[in-house]
Design a protein around this motif. Structure first.
Motif, PDB file in Angstrom:
ATOM      1  N   VAL A  32      86.171  74.008 -28.411  1.00 52.51           N
ATOM      2  CA  VAL A  32      85.890  73.404 -29.710  1.00 52.51           C
ATOM      3  C   VAL A  32      84.885  72.265 -29.574  1.00 52.51           C
ATOM      4  O   VAL A  32      83.994  72.096 -30.413  1.00 52.51           O
ATOM      5  CB  VAL A  32      87.191  72.901 -30.361  1.00 52.51           C
ATOM      6  N   ALA A  33      85.009  71.459 -28.519  1.00 52.23           N
ATOM      7  CA  ALA A  33      84.099  70.324 -28.332  1.00 52.23           C
ATOM      8  C   ALA A  33      82.664  70.801 -28.199  1.00 52.23           C
ATOM      9  O   ALA A  33      81.744  70.232 -28.803  1.00 52.23           O
ATOM     10  CB  ALA A  33      84.509  69.514 -27.104  1.00 52.23           C
ATOM     11  N   ALA A  34      82.443  71.836 -27.397  1.00 47.40           N
ATOM     12  CA  ALA A  34      81.089  72.349 -27.208  1.00 47.40           C
ATOM     13  C   ALA A  34      80.552  72.970 -28.492  1.00 47.40           C
ATOM     14  O   ALA A  34      79.395  72.746 -28.865  1.00 47.40           O
ATOM     15  CB  ALA A  34      81.066  73.378 -26.081  1.00 47.40           C
ATOM     16  N   ILE A  35      81.386  73.727 -29.199  1.00 50.85           N
ATOM     17  CA  ILE A  35      80.944  74.357 -30.442  1.00 50.85           C
ATOM     18  C   ILE A  35      80.585  73.294 -31.479  1.00 50.85           C
ATOM     19  O   ILE A  35      79.620  73.433 -32.226  1.00 50.85           O
ATOM     20  CB  ILE A  35      82.038  75.305 -30.976  1.00 50.85           C
ATOM     21  N   ILE A  41      78.085  71.374 -37.544  1.00 52.59           N
ATOM     22  CA  ILE A  41      79.393  72.029 -37.387  1.00 52.59           C
ATOM     23  C   ILE A  41      80.439  70.980 -37.022  1.00 52.59           C
ATOM     24  O   ILE A  41      80.340  70.335 -35.985  1.00 52.59           O
ATOM     25  CB  ILE A  41      79.355  73.140 -36.327  1.00 52.59           C
ATOM     26  N   SER A  42      81.434  70.805 -37.893  1.00 55.98           N
ATOM     27  CA  SER A  42      82.496  69.841 -37.656  1.00 55.98           C
ATOM     28  C   SER A  42      83.523  70.416 -36.689  1.00 55.98           C
ATOM     29  O   SER A  42      83.496  71.617 -36.382  1.00 55.98           O
ATOM     30  CB  SER A  42      83.188  69.488 -38.979  1.00 55.98           C
ATOM     31  N   GLU A  43      84.439  69.555 -36.223  1.00 57.31           N
ATOM     32  CA  GLU A  43      85.476  70.035 -35.298  1.00 57.31           C
ATOM     33  C   GLU A  43      86.382  71.054 -35.982  1.00 57.31           C
ATOM     34  O   GLU A  43      86.807  72.038 -35.370  1.00 57.31           O
ATOM     35  CB  GLU A  43      86.288  68.861 -34.773  1.00 57.31           C
ATOM     36  N   GLY A  44      86.711  70.807 -37.262  1.00 55.47           N
ATOM     37  CA  GLY A  44      87.553  71.762 -37.983  1.00 55.47           C
ATOM     38  C   GLY A  44      86.895  73.116 -38.100  1.00 55.47           C
ATOM     39  O   GLY A  44      87.518  74.164 -37.888  1.00 55.47           O
ATOM     40  N   ARG A  45      85.616  73.107 -38.451  1.00 60.31           N
ATOM     41  CA  ARG A  45      84.857  74.357 -38.541  1.00 60.31           C
ATOM     42  C   ARG A  45      84.732  75.000 -37.162  1.00 60.31           C
ATOM     43  O   ARG A  45      84.844  76.218 -37.014  1.00 60.31           O
ATOM     44  CB  ARG A  45      83.467  74.044 -39.103  1.00 60.31           C
ATOM     45  N   ALA A  46      84.529  74.179 -36.142  1.00 64.15           N
ATOM     46  CA  ALA A  46      84.420  74.697 -34.770  1.00 64.15           C
ATOM     47  C   ALA A  46      85.704  75.398 -34.358  1.00 64.15           C
ATOM     48  O   ALA A  46      85.673  76.433 -33.683  1.00 64.15           O
ATOM     49  CB  ALA A  46      84.090  73.564 -33.807  1.00 64.15           C
ATOM     50  N   ALA A  83     101.357  66.808 -33.015  1.00 65.49           N
ATOM     51  CA  ALA A  83     101.906  65.453 -33.036  1.00 65.49           C
ATOM     52  C   ALA A  83     101.987  64.856 -31.642  1.00 65.49           C
ATOM     53  O   ALA A  83     102.160  63.637 -31.491  1.00 65.49           O
ATOM     54  CB  ALA A  83     103.292  65.469 -33.682  1.00 65.49           C
ATOM     55  N   ARG A  84     101.862  65.687 -30.620  1.00 64.53           N
ATOM     56  CA  ARG A  84     101.958  65.206 -29.236  1.00 64.53           C
ATOM     57  C   ARG A  84     100.592  65.108 -28.569  1.00 64.53           C
ATOM     58  O   ARG A  84     100.507  64.936 -27.362  1.00 64.53           O
ATOM     59  CB  ARG A  84     102.894  66.148 -28.450  1.00 64.53           C
ATOM     60  N   THR A  85      99.536  65.203 -29.358  1.00 64.60           N
ATOM     61  CA  THR A  85      98.193  64.983 -28.833  1.00 64.60           C
ATOM     62  C   THR A  85      97.800  63.523 -29.021  1.00 64.60           C
ATOM     63  O   THR A  85      98.405  62.796 -29.816  1.00 64.60           O
ATOM     64  CB  THR A  85      97.159  65.875 -29.549  1.00 64.60           C
ATOM     65  N   VAL A  86      96.795  63.115 -28.296  1.00 62.99           N
ATOM     66  CA  VAL A  86      96.238  61.767 -28.446  1.00 62.99           C
ATOM     67  C   VAL A  86      94.923  61.833 -29.200  1.00 62.99           C
ATOM     68  O   VAL A  86      94.657  61.021 -30.081  1.00 62.99           O
ATOM     69  CB  VAL A  86      96.024  61.108 -27.068  1.00 62.99           C
ATOM     70  N   THR A  87      94.099  62.813 -28.877  1.00 59.25           N
ATOM     71  CA  THR A  87      92.771  62.920 -29.475  1.00 59.25           C
ATOM     72  C   THR A  87      92.763  63.910 -30.640  1.00 59.25           C
ATOM     73  O   THR A  87      93.538  64.861 -30.674  1.00 59.25           O
ATOM     74  CB  THR A  87      91.751  63.389 -28.422  1.00 59.25           C
ATOM     75  N   ASP A  88      91.845  63.668 -31.574  1.00 56.50           N
ATOM     76  CA  ASP A  88      91.665  64.612 -32.674  1.00 56.50           C
ATOM     77  C   ASP A  88      91.179  65.954 -32.143  1.00 56.50           C
ATOM     78  O   ASP A  88      91.512  67.008 -32.687  1.00 56.50           O
ATOM     79  CB  ASP A  88      90.648  64.063 -33.683  1.00 56.50           C
ATOM     80  N   TYR A  89      90.373  65.901 -31.086  1.00 54.96           N
ATOM     81  CA  TYR A  89      89.871  67.142 -30.506  1.00 54.96           C
ATOM     82  C   TYR A  89      91.013  68.048 -30.068  1.00 54.96           C
ATOM     83  O   TYR A  89      91.021  69.254 -30.345  1.00 54.96           O
ATOM     84  CB  TYR A  89      88.973  66.847 -29.300  1.00 54.96           C
ATOM     85  N   ALA A  90      91.994  67.478 -29.349  1.00 59.21           N
ATOM     86  CA  ALA A  90      93.106  68.296 -28.842  1.00 59.21           C
ATOM     87  C   ALA A  90      93.876  68.924 -29.997  1.00 59.21           C
ATOM     88  O   ALA A  90      94.304  70.084 -29.918  1.00 59.21           O
ATOM     89  CB  ALA A  90      94.030  67.451 -27.982  1.00 59.21           C
ATOM     90  N   ALA A  91      94.041  68.155 -31.082  1.00 54.69           N
ATOM     91  CA  ALA A  91      94.740  68.697 -32.246  1.00 54.69           C
ATOM     92  C   ALA A  91      93.980  69.897 -32.806  1.00 54.69           C
ATOM     93  O   ALA A  91      94.581  70.905 -33.205  1.00 54.69           O
ATOM     94  CB  ALA A  91      94.903  67.618 -33.306  1.00 54.69           C
ATOM     95  N   ARG A  92      92.661  69.797 -32.832  1.00 47.91           N
ATOM     96  CA  ARG A  92      91.843  70.913 -33.309  1.00 47.91           C
ATOM     97  C   ARG A  92      91.889  72.085 -32.327  1.00 47.91           C
ATOM     98  O   ARG A  92      91.958  73.250 -32.731  1.00 47.91           O
ATOM     99  CB  ARG A  92      90.396  70.460 -33.492  1.00 47.91           C
ATOM    100  N   ARG A  93      91.824  71.774 -31.051  1.00 49.27           N
ATOM    101  CA  ARG A  93      91.827  72.839 -30.037  1.00 49.27           C
ATOM    102  C   ARG A  93      93.124  73.640 -30.107  1.00 49.27           C
ATOM    103  O   ARG A  93      93.137  74.865 -29.890  1.00 49.27           O
ATOM    104  CB  ARG A  93      91.657  72.217 -28.650  1.00 49.27           C
ATOM    105  N   LEU A  94      94.225  72.972 -30.399  1.00 47.92           N
ATOM    106  CA  LEU A  94      95.497  73.686 -30.514  1.00 47.92           C
ATOM    107  C   LEU A  94      95.489  74.693 -31.662  1.00 47.92           C
ATOM    108  O   LEU A  94      96.266  75.645 -31.659  1.00 47.92           O
ATOM    109  CB  LEU A  94      96.635  72.675 -30.703  1.00 47.92           C
ATOM    110  N   GLU A  95      94.609  74.487 -32.635  1.00 49.65           N
ATOM    111  CA  GLU A  95      94.523  75.428 -33.746  1.00 49.65           C
ATOM    112  C   GLU A  95      93.961  76.775 -33.303  1.00 49.65           C
ATOM    113  O   GLU A  95      94.057  77.758 -34.035  1.00 49.65           O
ATOM    114  CB  GLU A  95      93.649  74.841 -34.860  1.00 49.65           C
TER     115      GLU A  95
END
Length: 670
Positions: A32-35, A41-46, A83-95
């Motif tokens: 997700v970070a690379a995309i 392209i936002s993280e949600g869209r990524a 809820a157990r992530t620290v970064t917004d990226y990780a929350a998105r990656r879990l999606e």
């Protein structure tokens, strides 16, 4: 890879993704970070694009979540992880982790999750992760002190595309090149034809400049590292504390970052600092030096008794001379001393070296009072100092950019590794917080749960009673009100969802049938009107006719789990029992796995033309008016209702006449 073949990716999005260094790798790995580094392209869209790419890569048709309630439970399960992530990226990656029927995708996540469960969610690492963010590629760098010059239109177009940070100018001859040199600190000529041309100013002939943008615009590299300095430092701390192996020299990176300020300017260089300070303090230093000269000269004048003969005074007046002539005759030495002091002060205050000769011309040798600066000299000194500062800054920028430009891929890998670690730690924390184990996925029908506890209940997880439950085939689940029937269905659905996401489940042990779809029908609130009732029946009609056909070779890959909570509420009890009996018959004929929660188990069993399995969440009894329940369903036993328990209690209390009445009522429940 055909980017437009990815679900949700159109032509414009494909163009943006194509600008990434390695879009195929990013999409294949769900990075997700690379995309999100692609423009616009936002993280949600990524995350959505990554999910689509993963499905395409695994030939996953999707559609596992067959109902709204199944989708709702997936979102709740995902929220527990996020809820157990620290970064917004990780929350998105879990999606990008979703329930799938495709074995390759499930196994891919299982391998990742199994390794993640061994991670130690160290609080210190989590604290460091708080400072890690996906790297930002600045697109607003603009350089105004240098330009590119060419006489070729094609080269002009290539230069504008390759190095948009600087102006590109078309020039025909040395005269125009010279004009550019007067307006820019540095001019970089891209044509070999300019080799040997002599013009004033800093003009360089570099035909290969477009192949080395960092040489022309070192600010591109430096601004990237300056903007991302905090994230890079935090990622380095994460890597050190979590012992992550990264192909990055962390000490060298830290040293290079220490040489940058927030604006991407080089710091820590004594010569550059000296020149910068000299430019910034020039006007103040000249004013102070001017005051030094005038103060000294004033004191000298005040201390001297100057006597002028009448003839001398007449001669001075006839010549039109003023005080300057008087100073030159009477106080020449004092004036020279005052000006020398001023010059020394200016040189010392600005720590001048190569420009000392120019600086000493700031105050004239000819006596005057008050002593005044020569503005043309000050202007020339400023130009020389500014040019020297810019040359030094550019040289240092090039040197530092040369060190950092090759380190950028490693720096990106460093941050990506830290962000991915946050995803792993979230899974590790989830597994520890809810005592999870990795479930078994098999071709055998049904499910078996031992010691399952739902983290979705509105009570502390430690207070949740473990549940043992298994189903193979079509089953009715009975139980008293508030006995835990719905929470048992939720637990089963959660186990199935997590297992098909490739994640651990909150149970001591669990086996889950590999399914194609999960259909969970939540309890209907109130009796449905005719239209809604018909729509519900059509939905079940489509469901039962699409479940496992014995003669279909693809039956094993099209299995569905059907969970239904109190379907009887859709219409009158008598009709509900018959309808549910018919649905269960159809599911049983197709070898489906289903659990129907109902208070009409006895009536449904009587209406069905096969021996329906009935399990019961049994009430142990009433204690101080509170219902005590064995949360694990008992196989093959119809649960006793709350009214039956109350009648039973009354049949044991009171006088004999009352007991007889209640025993008579109790017999009706048999």
């Amino acid at each position: 890879m055909d980017l437009e073949a990815i679900p949700g990716v159109g032509a414009k999005t494909a163009e943006r993704l194509a600008e990434l260094d390695d879009p195929e790798r990013a999409l294949r790995e769900g990075d997700v970070a690379a995309i999100a580094r692609a423009p616009g392209i936002s993280e949600g869209r990524a995350a959505r694009i990554a999910r689509g790419a993963i499905r395409r890569d695994h030939d996953d048709p999707g559609g596992f979540l067959g109902t709204d309630r199944a989708s709702e439970l997936y979102r709740e399960a995902l929220s527990l992880l996020q809820a157990r992530t620290v970064t917004d990226y990780a929350a998105r990656r879990l999606e990008t982790i979703y329930p799938s029927a495709t074995e390759s995708r499930i196994e891919e996540v299982r391998a990742f999750a199994t390794a993640a469960m061994d991670r130690d969610p160290d609080p210190a690492v989590r604290d460091a992760l708080a400072g890690v963010e996906p790297l930002d590629a600045p697109g607003d760098v603009r350089i105004r002190d240098r330009c590119l010059a060419t006489g070729d239109a094609e080269t002009y177009a290539r230069a504008q595309e390759a190095i948009p940070e600087v102006s590109v100018e078309l020039v025909d001859d040395a005269r125009k090149l010279s004009e550019l040199a007067r307006g820019y600190a540095t001019v970089i000529a891209l044509d070999e034809d300019f080799t040997g041309v002599e013009v004033d100013g800093d003009v360089r002939v570099e035909p290969s400049a477009l192949e080395n943008p960092a040489e022309v615009v070192p600010e591109r590299v430096l601004t990237f590292f300056a903007r991302n300095r905090d994230s890079l430092r935090a990622a380095a701390t994460v890597a050190q504390q979590a012992d992550i192996e990264v192909d990055c020299d962390l000490d060298a990176l830290a040293d290079a970052l220490d040489q940058l300020d927030d604006d991407g300017q080089v710091r820590g260089d004594e010569e550059l600092d000296r020149l910068t300070t000299a430019v910034d303090d020039l006007d103040a230093a000249v004013s102070t030096a001017e005051s030094v000269a005038n103060d000294r000269l004033r004191e000298a004048i005040e201390e001297r008794d100057v006597t002028i003969e009448g003839a001398d005074l007449l001669t001075l007046v006839e010549r039109g001379a003023g005080v300057d002539s008087l100073l030159g005759r009477e106080l020449a030495d004092e004036y020279a001393d005052a000006v020398a002091a001023a010059r020394d002060h200016l040189v010392d205050a600005l720590q001048l070296r190569d420009t000392e000769r120019i600086a000493r011309q700031t105050f004239p040798d000819e006596p005057t009072f008050p002593v005044e600066r020569d503005e043309s000299v000050v202007s020339r000194l400023r130009e020389e100092l500014t040019a020297a500062r810019d040359r030094r800054a550019t040289r240092r920028k090039r040197e530092l950019a040369g060190e950092l430009s090759d380190a950028r891929p490693a720096a990106e890998e460093l941050v990506d590794a830290a962000l991915d670690l946050d995803v792993e730690l979230a899974i590790a924390r989830f597994a520890r917080d809810f005592d999870c184990t990795m479930p078994t996925l098999s071709a055998d029908p049904g499910f078996e749960i031992e010691g399952g506890r739902s983290p979705l209940l509105d009570v502390p997880f430690e207070a949740v009673e473990p549940v043992d439950y298994g189903v193979d085939g079509v089953t009715l689940l009975s139980g008293v009100n508030s006995g835990g029937k719905t929470s048992t269905l939720d637990l089963v659905a959660l186990m199935v969802l997590l297992a098909h996401m490739g994640l651990p489940v909150p149970a001591a042990e669990a086996r889950v049938e590999r399914l194609a779809e999960l259909h969970y029908h939540a309890k209907t609130q109130g009796t449905l009107d005719a239209g809604a009732f018909e729509s519900t029946l059509r939905e079940f009609g489509g469901l039962v006719t699409g479940v496992g056909d014995e003669d279909d070779e693809t039956a094993a890959s099209a299995r569905k789990l059907v969970l239904v909570d109190e379907l009887e509420s859709i219409t009158e009890p008598g009709a509900s029992a018959k309808i549910m009996a018919g649905i269960l018959e159809a599911l049983d004929e197709r070898g489906a796995t289903a659990v129907f929660v109902s208070h009409l188990a006895r009536e449904i069993r009587a209406a069905a033309d096969f021996d329906v399995q009935v399990d019961g969440i049994q009430a142990v009894g009433l204690e101080d008016g509170e219902l005590r329940v064995n949360r694990s369903p008992v196989k093959g036993e119809l649960a006793r209702s709350t009214p039956e328990l109350i009648v039973e209690k009354l049949a044991e209390d009171g006088d004999e006449q009352s007991k007889a009445f209640y025993r008579r009522l109790l017999a009706k429940f048999e």
